[in-house]
Design an enzyme around this catalytic site. Structure first.
Site, short mmCIF file in Angstrom:
data_model
loop_
_atom_site.label_atom_id
_atom_site.label_comp_id
_atom_site.label_asym_id
_atom_site.label_seq_id
_atom_site.Cartn_x
_atom_site.Cartn_y
_atom_site.Cartn_z
N CYS A 173 -4.71 -19.24 -2.25
CA CYS A 173 -4.55 -20.14 -3.39
C CYS A 173 -5.39 -19.66 -4.57
O CYS A 173 -5.07 -18.64 -5.16
CB CYS A 173 -4.87 -21.58 -2.99
SG CYS A 173 -4.45 -22.77 -4.29
N ASP A 230 7.04 -24.17 -1.97
CA ASP A 230 5.85 -24.44 -2.77
C ASP A 230 6.30 -24.99 -4.13
O ASP A 230 6.89 -24.27 -4.93
CB ASP A 230 5.04 -23.16 -2.96
CG ASP A 230 3.65 -23.41 -3.52
OD1 ASP A 230 3.48 -24.39 -4.27
OD2 ASP A 230 2.75 -22.61 -3.22
N HIS A 262 3.09 -24.63 0.17
CA HIS A 262 1.78 -24.10 -0.16
C HIS A 262 0.85 -24.17 1.05
O HIS A 262 1.01 -25.02 1.92
CB HIS A 262 1.19 -24.91 -1.32
CG HIS A 262 0.01 -24.26 -1.97
ND1 HIS A 262 0.11 -23.12 -2.74
CD2 HIS A 262 -1.29 -24.60 -1.97
CE1 HIS A 262 -1.09 -22.79 -3.18
NE2 HIS A 262 -1.96 -23.67 -2.73
#
Length: 294
Positions: A173, A230, A262
């Site tokens: 991330c 995502d 995600h």
């Protein structure tokens, strides 16, 4: 804020390290009681647990421009001339999941280093909310600072048992974006693997460029591992990044997982997708080996 909202789906509950390292050893296993209370239900602990048998594991420190930067280090015990992998955390900092990832690399023969890149801005576990974390820590962590800390970490690795010709980087991330940016910053890195890192975004003084801005001139091969579901990092942004990469000499590529959103590698969160996380891990190790980091 999209990164933060996605990463706020769940938080790691307080748990001791399997290797007995004290919580003060900078591993951030929670973000404070107020933050945790507002979070969605999470798994109590990592699905994957990696012990320290045969490893040297714990915290080392760097000094960068007078600032002490803690780093979780894991490596095969008594070994030198090791391939190196820099492990860059999510917005939550270096908690037990990130430490476990470092130990997984060490079990494969790597010197794995996970730095606390938020040390100057504050402790994520003390944030009362995502908004506070964004305002007080993430938005105030400049790329120039991150790049300088990673440069110092690379120098430390070279001086402490790491092979200077075999250095890779991976991140998750927030750390996925950093992976792209550091691969552009330091062309001596042999390979990168970016797990669902942001590719586009608004430029400002602390983050003047984004991965899409450096794609056409990127020389370090980066493997991007992304989830089709995502909602924050869209497939349009992935396609735009691919188009920019195609304009340069780089051999970077993407793998997009249709069944994942995600944070599908985060085995302490409901977003974890075991099959895709394992496939991505295997592809990452193969990518490092393909590019001479093994």
């Amino acid at each position: 804020m999209d990164d933060l909202k996605r990463d706020a789906e769940s938080l790691l509950t307080k748990t001791s390290l399997s290797d007995g390292v004290d919580r003060r050893d900078f591993l951030k296993v929670a973000l404070g009681s107020g933050f945790a209370a507002a979070a969605m239900p999470v798994m109590a602990q990592n699905v994957i647990k990696t012990d320290t048998a045969g490893l040297t594991a714990g915290t080392v420190t760097l000094t960068v421009d007078g600032q002490t930067v803690p780093v979780y280090r894991a490596q095969p015990e008594g070994k030198t001339n090791l391939p190196v992998v820099l492990v860059i955390s999510e917005i939550f900092g270096v908690h037990e999941h990130i430490a476990d990832v470092a130990r997984r690399f060490a079990k494969l023969g790597y010197l794995a280093l996970a730095p606390d890149l938020f040390v100057r801005q504050g402790d994520p576990q003390k944030s009362a909310s995502i908004a506070d974390l964004q305002r007080d820590i993430i938005s105030k962590t400049p790329d120039t600072q991150v790049m300088a800390d990673l440069d110092a970490l690379v120098a430390w690795a070279k001086a402490n048992g790491g092979n200077p010709d075999k250095i890779a980087i991976t991140g998750f991330c927030w750390g996925g974006r950093v992976t792209w940016m550091y691969a552009a910053h330091n062309p001596s890195i042999k390979a990168g693997v970016a797990w669902y890192g942001r590719l586009v975004g608004t430029s400002n003084a602390n983050t003047p460029k984004n991965p899409i801005d450096i794609a056409a001139t990127l020389n370090v091969p980066v493997l991007g591992l992304y989830g089709e579901k995502d909602t924050g990092i869209t497939q349009d942004s992935v396609k735009a990044m691919q188009a920019m990469l195609a304009k340069g000499p780089n051999k970077s590529t993407f793998v997009v997982y249709p069944n994942s959103g995600h944070a599908f590698h985060a085995d302490y969160r409901p977003s974890y997708v075991e099959a895709d996380a394992k496939d991505g891990w295997g592809r990452m190790i193969a990518w490092f080996r393909q590019n001479g980091v093994a």
